[in-house]
Scaffold this active site. Structure first.
Site: not given
Length: 227
Positions: A10, A12
């Site tokens: 991922d 953010d």
């Protein structure tokens, strides 16, 4: 079966600390349309979702046109604030992120990918700002897939690289990341410095939650040793 392995990150809340920029953009967005600004904690809970779904969660009383207006206002606010604060300064890498990426990239059998709620344009900007372009061979973004926790992003990353689910690992900071991985048959490692608590990550099915990037390689190797 291919001998390659895949680590999917991922972005953010996992690689990049973008929470101040995101919260500031949300504050401007809701202020611009005359709506109460959601609490910071509520905003951070939906960061990983696609913008349309995130806005629907934050403003459940709005119709489709109202959600579209919020999305457009947020994109404009985010771009304006990012240009004012500068790319890398606006959203720095978390401590140890670059070293972990470089170490994994140096392993000839390991490929790196991302599965992010960002649009491709935003991901490209972030990678350019941090000099990360050369590390990631597969990049799955919200503008070409359903929102997490749908497994489409991971399934596409597996298809692009030819890696089978038991030889892949997802690394993320929210329960949506973990649920996405589990739905795709991929093991997941949670990180404690992002937007969801460690307890939520474990409850969603994370094999382990780490407290720093220095623990990432060992956690990955433990999972692959078990599989």
């Amino acid at each position: 079966m291919t001998g390659l392995r895949l680590v999917i990150f991922d972005v953010d809340g996992t690689l990049i600390d973008s929470q101040n920029l995101i919260v500031a953009a949300m504050t401007d967005t809701f202020g611009a349309v005359g709506r109460p600004v959601p609490p910071r904690a509520e905003v951070l809970q939906i960061v990983v979702l696609s913008l349309e779904l995130a806005m629907a969660r934050l403003a459940p009383d709005l119709d489709a046109a109202g959600i579209d207006a919020l999305v457009a206002a947020y994109r404009a606010a985010f771009l304006r604030l990012r240009s004012q604060t500068g790319g890398e300064a606006a959203s720095p890498l978390y401590p140890g992120a670059r070293a972990a990426i470089e170490a994994l990239h140096a392993r000839p059998e390991v490929l790196l990918g991302v599965a992010t709620g960002k649009a491709r344009r935003g991901l490209d900007h972030a990678f350019a700002a941090h000099g990360l372009d050369r590390f990631f061979v597969t990049r799955q973004t919200a503008d070409t897939h359903p929102s997490k926790p749908h497994p489409a992003m991971i399934e596409a990353a597996l298809a692009e690289t030819g890696v089978e689910p038991p030889r892949a690992v997802m690394v993320g900071d929210t329960s949506y990341d973990i649920a996405m991985a589990r739905a795709a048959g991929v093991a997941a490692i949670g990180v404690s410095w992002g937007y969801h608590a460690a307890e939520a990550l474990l409850a969603a099915g994370a094999a382990q939650v780490i407290d720093g990037f220095g623990a990432l390689e060992a956690a990955i190797d433990t999972i692959w040793g078990q599989r």
